[in-house]
Write a protein that holds these residues in place. Structure first.
Motif, PDB file in Angstrom:
ATOM      1  N   LYS A  96     147.785  50.181 -29.584  1.00  0.00           N
ATOM      2  CA  LYS A  96     148.600  49.801 -28.431  1.00  0.00           C
ATOM      3  C   LYS A  96     147.765  49.147 -27.337  1.00  0.00           C
ATOM      4  O   LYS A  96     148.258  48.301 -26.592  1.00  0.00           O
ATOM      5  CB  LYS A  96     149.328  51.018 -27.876  1.00  0.00           C
ATOM      6  N   GLU A  97     146.498  49.534 -27.247  1.00  0.00           N
ATOM      7  CA  GLU A  97     145.626  48.958 -26.223  1.00  0.00           C
ATOM      8  C   GLU A  97     145.409  47.459 -26.430  1.00  0.00           C
ATOM      9  O   GLU A  97     145.051  46.740 -25.502  1.00  0.00           O
ATOM     10  CB  GLU A  97     144.275  49.670 -26.218  1.00  0.00           C
ATOM     11  N   ARG A  98     145.606  46.987 -27.657  1.00  0.00           N
ATOM     12  CA  ARG A  98     145.465  45.560 -27.947  1.00  0.00           C
ATOM     13  C   ARG A  98     146.716  44.793 -27.531  1.00  0.00           C
ATOM     14  O   ARG A  98     146.658  43.595 -27.276  1.00  0.00           O
ATOM     15  CB  ARG A  98     145.192  45.343 -29.438  1.00  0.00           C
ATOM     16  N   ILE A  99     147.849  45.474 -27.504  1.00  0.00           N
ATOM     17  CA  ILE A  99     149.120  44.825 -27.157  1.00  0.00           C
ATOM     18  C   ILE A  99     149.424  44.985 -25.675  1.00  0.00           C
ATOM     19  O   ILE A  99     149.769  44.024 -24.994  1.00  0.00           O
ATOM     20  CB  ILE A  99     150.267  45.398 -28.022  1.00  0.00           C
ATOM     21  N   PHE A 100     149.269  46.207 -25.170  1.00  0.00           N
ATOM     22  CA  PHE A 100     149.534  46.471 -23.754  1.00  0.00           C
ATOM     23  C   PHE A 100     148.193  46.511 -23.021  1.00  0.00           C
ATOM     24  O   PHE A 100     147.456  47.500 -23.086  1.00  0.00           O
ATOM     25  CB  PHE A 100     150.289  47.782 -23.586  1.00  0.00           C
ATOM     26  N   VAL A 101     147.893  45.435 -22.320  1.00  0.00           N
ATOM     27  CA  VAL A 101     146.587  45.267 -21.689  1.00  0.00           C
ATOM     28  C   VAL A 101     146.693  45.619 -20.206  1.00  0.00           C
ATOM     29  O   VAL A 101     147.543  45.068 -19.486  1.00  0.00           O
ATOM     30  CB  VAL A 101     146.081  43.829 -21.872  1.00  0.00           C
ATOM     31  N   ARG A 102     145.823  46.514 -19.768  1.00  0.00           N
ATOM     32  CA  ARG A 102     145.822  46.925 -18.359  1.00  0.00           C
ATOM     33  C   ARG A 102     145.297  45.779 -17.492  1.00  0.00           C
ATOM     34  O   ARG A 102     144.173  45.320 -17.660  1.00  0.00           O
ATOM     35  CB  ARG A 102     144.955  48.169 -18.198  1.00  0.00           C
ATOM     36  N   ASN A 103     146.122  45.293 -16.570  1.00  0.00           N
ATOM     37  CA  ASN A 103     145.757  44.195 -15.696  1.00  0.00           C
ATOM     38  C   ASN A 103     145.702  44.700 -14.256  1.00  0.00           C
ATOM     39  O   ASN A 103     146.732  44.964 -13.632  1.00  0.00           O
ATOM     40  CB  ASN A 103     146.773  43.055 -15.830  1.00  0.00           C
ATOM     41  N   GLU A 104     144.491  44.851 -13.756  1.00  0.00           N
ATOM     42  CA  GLU A 104     144.308  45.442 -12.428  1.00  0.00           C
ATOM     43  C   GLU A 104     144.884  44.542 -11.338  1.00  0.00           C
ATOM     44  O   GLU A 104     145.455  45.032 -10.366  1.00  0.00           O
ATOM     45  CB  GLU A 104     142.817  45.690 -12.179  1.00  0.00           C
ATOM     46  N   LYS A 105     144.742  43.228 -11.505  1.00  0.00           N
ATOM     47  CA  LYS A 105     145.235  42.311 -10.481  1.00  0.00           C
ATOM     48  C   LYS A 105     146.747  42.397 -10.348  1.00  0.00           C
ATOM     49  O   LYS A 105     147.292  42.402  -9.234  1.00  0.00           O
ATOM     50  CB  LYS A 105     144.807  40.887 -10.820  1.00  0.00           C
ATOM     51  N   ALA A 106     147.435  42.470 -11.476  1.00  0.00           N
ATOM     52  CA  ALA A 106     148.901  42.565 -11.445  1.00  0.00           C
ATOM     53  C   ALA A 106     149.372  43.984 -11.162  1.00  0.00           C
ATOM     54  O   ALA A 106     150.526  44.198 -10.769  1.00  0.00           O
ATOM     55  CB  ALA A 106     149.475  42.084 -12.766  1.00  0.00           C
ATOM     56  N   GLY A 107     148.500  44.957 -11.389  1.00  0.00           N
ATOM     57  CA  GLY A 107     148.883  46.349 -11.204  1.00  0.00           C
ATOM     58  C   GLY A 107     149.838  46.843 -12.268  1.00  0.00           C
ATOM     59  O   GLY A 107     150.620  47.766 -12.046  1.00  0.00           O
ATOM     60  N   LYS A 108     149.767  46.216 -13.455  1.00  0.00           N
ATOM     61  CA  LYS A 108     150.694  46.550 -14.537  1.00  0.00           C
ATOM     62  C   LYS A 108     149.991  46.435 -15.888  1.00  0.00           C
ATOM     63  O   LYS A 108     148.917  45.842 -15.993  1.00  0.00           O
ATOM     64  CB  LYS A 108     151.888  45.585 -14.545  1.00  0.00           C
ATOM     65  N   TYR A 109     150.648  46.992 -16.902  1.00  0.00           N
ATOM     66  CA  TYR A 109     150.287  46.660 -18.277  1.00  0.00           C
ATOM     67  C   TYR A 109     151.028  45.382 -18.644  1.00  0.00           C
ATOM     68  O   TYR A 109     152.250  45.296 -18.525  1.00  0.00           O
ATOM     69  CB  TYR A 109     150.715  47.765 -19.243  1.00  0.00           C
ATOM     70  N   LEU A 110     150.285  44.368 -19.081  1.00  0.00           N
ATOM     71  CA  LEU A 110     150.884  43.122 -19.526  1.00  0.00           C
ATOM     72  C   LEU A 110     150.759  43.015 -21.043  1.00  0.00           C
ATOM     73  O   LEU A 110     149.768  43.462 -21.625  1.00  0.00           O
ATOM     74  CB  LEU A 110     150.215  41.932 -18.847  1.00  0.00           C
ATOM     75  N   VAL A 111     151.755  42.434 -21.671  1.00  0.00           N
ATOM     76  CA  VAL A 111     151.810  42.367 -23.129  1.00  0.00           C
ATOM     77  C   VAL A 111     151.080  41.125 -23.618  1.00  0.00           C
ATOM     78  O   VAL A 111     151.351  40.001 -23.176  1.00  0.00           O
ATOM     79  CB  VAL A 111     153.268  42.342 -23.626  1.00  0.00           C
ATOM     80  N   ASP A 112     150.157  41.335 -24.545  1.00  0.00           N
ATOM     81  CA  ASP A 112     149.517  40.211 -25.242  1.00  0.00           C
ATOM     82  C   ASP A 112     150.399  39.873 -26.434  1.00  0.00           C
ATOM     83  O   ASP A 112     150.231  40.403 -27.533  1.00  0.00           O
ATOM     84  CB  ASP A 112     148.109  40.601 -25.697  1.00  0.00           C
ATOM     85  N   PHE A 113     151.371  38.985 -26.189  1.00  0.00           N
ATOM     86  CA  PHE A 113     152.335  38.660 -27.232  1.00  0.00           C
ATOM     87  C   PHE A 113     151.680  37.910 -28.379  1.00  0.00           C
ATOM     88  O   PHE A 113     152.116  38.026 -29.526  1.00  0.00           O
ATOM     89  CB  PHE A 113     153.492  37.837 -26.661  1.00  0.00           C
ATOM     90  N   GLU A 114     150.633  37.164 -28.075  1.00  0.00           N
ATOM     91  CA  GLU A 114     149.922  36.442 -29.127  1.00  0.00           C
ATOM     92  C   GLU A 114     149.418  37.405 -30.188  1.00  0.00           C
ATOM     93  O   GLU A 114     149.634  37.210 -31.394  1.00  0.00           O
ATOM     94  CB  GLU A 114     148.753  35.659 -28.534  1.00  0.00           C
ATOM     95  N   VAL A 115     148.766  38.466 -29.766  1.00  0.00           N
ATOM     96  CA  VAL A 115     148.261  39.475 -30.708  1.00  0.00           C
ATOM     97  C   VAL A 115     149.416  40.180 -31.395  1.00  0.00           C
ATOM     98  O   VAL A 115     149.393  40.399 -32.618  1.00  0.00           O
ATOM     99  CB  VAL A 115     147.359  40.493 -29.982  1.00  0.00           C
ATOM    100  N   ALA A 116     150.451  40.548 -30.616  1.00  0.00           N
ATOM    101  CA  ALA A 116     151.570  41.307 -31.174  1.00  0.00           C
ATOM    102  C   ALA A 116     152.255  40.564 -32.302  1.00  0.00           C
ATOM    103  O   ALA A 116     152.561  41.140 -33.353  1.00  0.00           O
ATOM    104  CB  ALA A 116     152.571  41.639 -30.063  1.00  0.00           C
ATOM    105  N   MET A 117     152.521  39.269 -32.110  1.00  0.00           N
ATOM    106  CA  MET A 117     153.196  38.488 -33.146  1.00  0.00           C
ATOM    107  C   MET A 117     152.266  38.161 -34.303  1.00  0.00           C
ATOM    108  O   MET A 117     152.622  38.321 -35.471  1.00  0.00           O
ATOM    109  CB  MET A 117     153.757  37.189 -32.558  1.00  0.00           C
ATOM    110  N   ASN A 118     151.069  37.695 -33.976  1.00  0.00           N
ATOM    111  CA  ASN A 118     150.162  37.264 -35.037  1.00  0.00           C
ATOM    112  C   ASN A 118     149.775  38.394 -35.973  1.00  0.00           C
ATOM    113  O   ASN A 118     149.456  38.155 -37.145  1.00  0.00           O
ATOM    114  CB  ASN A 118     148.910  36.628 -34.429  1.00  0.00           C
ATOM    115  N   ALA A 119     149.819  39.623 -35.479  1.00  0.00           N
ATOM    116  CA  ALA A 119     149.491  40.764 -36.341  1.00  0.00           C
ATOM    117  C   ALA A 119     150.409  40.837 -37.552  1.00  0.00           C
ATOM    118  O   ALA A 119     149.986  41.230 -38.646  1.00  0.00           O
ATOM    119  CB  ALA A 119     149.581  42.069 -35.545  1.00  0.00           C
TER     120      ALA A 119
END
Length: 322
Positions: free
Chosen positions: A187-210
């Motif tokens: 999950k850490e590869r898909i939901f990436v902690r983004n400190e600037k945004a203050g959120k977990y952002l989804v790496d859709f590229e990794v999620a789909m390509n997997a």
């Protein structure tokens, strides 16, 4: 109208649902029509119903036969499985063209998002002996006569890596979910902690390509399925459309594919609509799931594609001269 359903592969759960205009005396009797093979999107994790039968039925209402290919997804999405699924669908239609009143020289593939990746794969790999060895010596059986690509995945490195699903840091990582959740990707590869945004952002590229590679993958594997790299003068013509506001599958996918087609001297038509979003299907109220999927400026894409099909196939001129 006649509806037919065929199972192309029980093991992979691949089916073909066809909508065929009757060879009725009130129409031009005995006329063979083009057929459109529709490949829904869904990021290789599922198949979007909004990009399936509604598209096929609308093409049928415009005078064509149309079929929906439900290709292998989830564990069956591993390449080259979906490519082999669409090849078998095109082969099946050509082999049964007489019975189904199909013009075997007017077999078009149509795909949306990940389904666009499936359709475009056949466009660039139709004569690839390594990926499709079973058709060696008879590759014309599976070569499409044209491609209709709606907001297609072309470049596997051109999908968003920072999709916002509102997952704030106070949410538990184990509770976060999206439709594309490959079991072999942490999950850490898909939901990436983004400190600037203050959120977990989804790496859709990794999620789909997997799904394309069955889990983790290498740069070399990713290169093999970045389709703009494989366009040649033998690639069939294409009608491509995309929304400039697509923040999931970037418009650069369509632009790069069109550039590759132009370089190779392949006929194409490209429409980039200002604004808009991803996954808008017919772009009208018929297939909208939320407000963002109703985008009036793009509603005419199907009419434009029909004019393009008629030009490429010569079908309209033939029936007018019967």
């Amino acid at each position: 109208m006649e509806k037919k359903v065929w199972t192309l592969s029980e093991e992979r759960n691949v089916t073909l649902t066809g909508y065929f205009l009757d060879d009725h005396v009130e129409f031009q009797h005995g006329v063979k029509r083009p057929v459109i093979v529709v490949c829904p999107g869904g990021g290789y994790a599922y198949l979007s119903e909004r990009e399936a039968d509604p598209i096929a039925l609308k093409y049928m209402s415009m005078g064509f036969h149309a079929v929906v290919l439900r290709y292998g997804v989830k564990e069956y999405a591993v390449a080259p499985g979906p490519l082999q699924d669409i090849a078998s669908a095109v082969a099946f239609l050509r082999e049964n063209a007489e019975e189904l009143y199909i013009d075997k020289d007017s077999v078009f593939v149509c795909g949306f998002s990940a389904g666009g990746h499936v359709a475009a794969q056949l466009g660039v790999f139709w004569n690839n002996e390594e990926l499709l060895p079973e058709y060696k010596g008879n590759y014309e059986l599976i070569k499409p006569n044209g491609m209709i690509l709606g907001y297609p995945v072309i470049d596997l490195r051109a999908s968003t890596k920072d999709m916002d699903i509102g997952a704030t840091f106070d949410m538990k990582l184990e509770d976060l979910r999206i439709d594309q959740m490959h079991p072999d990707i942490p999950k850490e590869r898909i939901f990436v902690r983004n400190e600037k945004a203050g959120k977990y952002l989804v790496d859709f590229e990794v999620a789909m390509n997997a799904y394309i590679f069955g889990g983790e993958y290498t740069d070399e594997q990713e290169d093999q399925y970045c389709l703009q790299r494989y366009v040649t003068r033998d690639t069939p013509p294409a009608f491509i459309w995309h929304c400039a506001g697509d923040g999931l599958i970037y418009p650069s996918n369509s632009l790069d594919f069109a550039r590759a087609l132009q370089t190779a001297g392949v006929d194409f038509e490209l429409h980039i609509y200002n604004g808009g979003d991803h996954g808008i299907a017919t772009a009208d109220y018929m297939t909208r799931n939320d407000y963002n999927q109703f985008y009036e400026p793009a509603e005419g894409w199907m009419d434009l594609s029909v004019s393009w099909i008629n030009r490429v196939s010569g079908y309209k001129d033939r029936i007018l001269n019967v």
